[in-house]
Design an enzyme around this catalytic site. Structure first.
Site, PDB file in Angstrom:
ATOM      1  N   GLU A 199       4.987 -15.601   3.099  1.00 17.56           N
ATOM      2  CA  GLU A 199       6.244 -15.437   3.834  1.00 17.56           C
ATOM      3  C   GLU A 199       6.408 -13.972   4.159  1.00 17.56           C
ATOM      4  O   GLU A 199       6.121 -13.110   3.325  1.00 17.56           O
ATOM      5  CB  GLU A 199       7.430 -15.896   2.973  1.00 17.56           C
ATOM      6  CG  GLU A 199       7.557 -17.396   2.877  1.00 17.56           C
ATOM      7  CD  GLU A 199       8.263 -17.829   1.608  1.00 17.56           C
ATOM      8  OE1 GLU A 199       8.647 -16.949   0.798  1.00 17.56           O
ATOM      9  OE2 GLU A 199       8.409 -19.032   1.417  1.00 17.56           O
ATOM     10  N   VAL A 248       0.870  -1.181   0.000  1.00 14.24           N
ATOM     11  CA  VAL A 248       0.000   0.000   0.000  1.00 14.24           C
ATOM     12  C   VAL A 248       0.905   1.228   0.000  1.00 14.24           C
ATOM     13  O   VAL A 248       1.918   1.260   0.729  1.00 14.24           O
ATOM     14  CB  VAL A 248      -0.920  -0.008   1.250  1.00 14.24           C
ATOM     15  CG1 VAL A 248      -1.709   1.286   1.368  1.00 14.24           C
ATOM     16  CG2 VAL A 248      -1.874  -1.199   1.182  1.00 14.24           C
ATOM     17  N   TYR A 278      -1.227  -9.678   9.125  1.00 14.08           N
ATOM     18  CA  TYR A 278      -1.554 -11.082   8.855  1.00 14.08           C
ATOM     19  C   TYR A 278      -2.156 -11.757  10.099  1.00 14.08           C
ATOM     20  O   TYR A 278      -3.115 -12.525   9.993  1.00 14.08           O
ATOM     21  CB  TYR A 278      -0.312 -11.843   8.386  1.00 14.08           C
ATOM     22  CG  TYR A 278       0.286 -11.281   7.110  1.00 14.08           C
ATOM     23  CD1 TYR A 278      -0.513 -10.837   6.066  1.00 14.08           C
ATOM     24  CD2 TYR A 278       1.665 -11.199   6.947  1.00 14.08           C
ATOM     25  CE1 TYR A 278       0.034 -10.320   4.907  1.00 14.08           C
ATOM     26  CE2 TYR A 278       2.223 -10.684   5.788  1.00 14.08           C
ATOM     27  CZ  TYR A 278       1.407 -10.242   4.772  1.00 14.08           C
ATOM     28  OH  TYR A 278       1.943  -9.732   3.623  1.00 14.08           O
ATOM     29  N   ASN A 329       9.377  -7.217   9.765  1.00  8.12           N
ATOM     30  CA  ASN A 329       8.282  -6.433   9.195  1.00  8.12           C
ATOM     31  C   ASN A 329       7.075  -6.431  10.152  1.00  8.12           C
ATOM     32  O   ASN A 329       6.103  -7.188   9.983  1.00  8.12           O
ATOM     33  CB  ASN A 329       7.888  -6.996   7.824  1.00  8.12           C
ATOM     34  CG  ASN A 329       6.991  -6.061   7.045  1.00  8.12           C
ATOM     35  OD1 ASN A 329       6.370  -5.172   7.622  1.00  8.12           O
ATOM     36  ND2 ASN A 329       6.908  -6.261   5.741  1.00  8.12           N
ATOM     37  N   ARG A 377      -5.497   2.618   6.644  1.00 12.31           N
ATOM     38  CA  ARG A 377      -6.893   2.931   6.329  1.00 12.31           C
ATOM     39  C   ARG A 377      -7.659   1.664   5.964  1.00 12.31           C
ATOM     40  O   ARG A 377      -8.722   1.739   5.343  1.00 12.31           O
ATOM     41  CB  ARG A 377      -6.964   3.907   5.155  1.00 12.31           C
ATOM     42  CG  ARG A 377      -6.373   5.264   5.459  1.00 12.31           C
ATOM     43  CD  ARG A 377      -6.546   6.190   4.280  1.00 12.31           C
ATOM     44  NE  ARG A 377      -5.687   7.350   4.394  1.00 12.31           N
ATOM     45  CZ  ARG A 377      -5.356   8.151   3.397  1.00 12.31           C
ATOM     46  NH1 ARG A 377      -5.824   7.918   2.183  1.00 12.31           N
ATOM     47  NH2 ARG A 377      -4.560   9.181   3.575  1.00 12.31           N
ATOM     48  N   GLY A 378      -7.070   0.509   6.250  1.00 12.85           N
ATOM     49  CA  GLY A 378      -7.761  -0.748   5.988  1.00 12.85           C
ATOM     50  C   GLY A 378      -7.646  -1.259   4.562  1.00 12.85           C
ATOM     51  O   GLY A 378      -8.343  -2.206   4.186  1.00 12.85           O
TER      52      GLY A 378
END
Ligand SMILES: CC(C)(COP(=O)(O)OP(=O)(O)OC[C@H]1O[C@@H](n2cnc3c(N)ncnc32)[C@H](O)[C@@H]1OP(=O)(O)O)[C@@H](O)C(=O)NCCC(=O)NCCS
Length: 121
Positions: free
Chosen positions: A75, A43, A87, A80, A50-51
């Site tokens: 992966e 993104v 996730y 991160n 912001r989803g």
């Protein structure tokens, strides 16, 4: 990206609404038999939190489930934090590690989830 999209079972989802009329995000997935793999998701910085990634995951997981996938793998680097949080939030669970997988020597966390569960908003 163009090469990957030519591979059977690969498809992408692009989110609108980015700066200057450009996309705000995209994700790419590959489905083979009853398994799917999230190949990439991103993104643009101005559109984060912001989803949008959440929405991309829901869309692609639903598409993978519709194509018969029972498991969706990915992966992600242990470094991160944003992606790991995304996730986990979406219902993925750690199923393995690849040591020093990335160029910065960070480990990869292998995660998996049920596409039907992940796509449930
Ligand atoms: C990871 C990335 C895709 C998240 O995109 P996003 O659109 O900002 O994520 P969302 O707004 O959908 O966030 C959904 C949830 O993920 C978690 N999350 C996302 N970014 C986070 C951050 N920087 N820190 C902590 N949690 C975060 C939160 O739980 C968030 O829910 P909340 O905002 O209600 O708290 C984005 O930061 C990005 O493009 N990063 C660079 C590329 C990348 O690392 N891709 C993943 C490679 S594996």
């Amino acid at each position: 990206m163009t090469g990957l999209l030519a591979v059977p079972g690969c498809f992408a989802c692009v989110a609108a609404g980015g700066p200057r009329g450009r996309p705000s995000g995209m994700a790419l997935i590959r489905v083979a038999a009853d398994e799917a793999e999230l190949l990439t998701i991103g993104v643009v910085p101005d559109s984060r939190r912001r989803g949008i990634a959440n929405g991309l995951l829901i869309e692609l997981a639903a598409a993978a489930a519709a194509r018969g996938a029972m498991r969706l793998f990915l992966e992600v680097s242990v470094a991160n934090a944003a992606a790991l949080a995304l996730y986990r939030d979406r219902g993925f669970e750690e199923v393995g590690r690849r040591r020093r997988y990335y160029p910065d020597d960070s480990d990869a966390v292998v995660m998996a989830g049920n596409p039907t569960v992940i796509s449930a908003a």
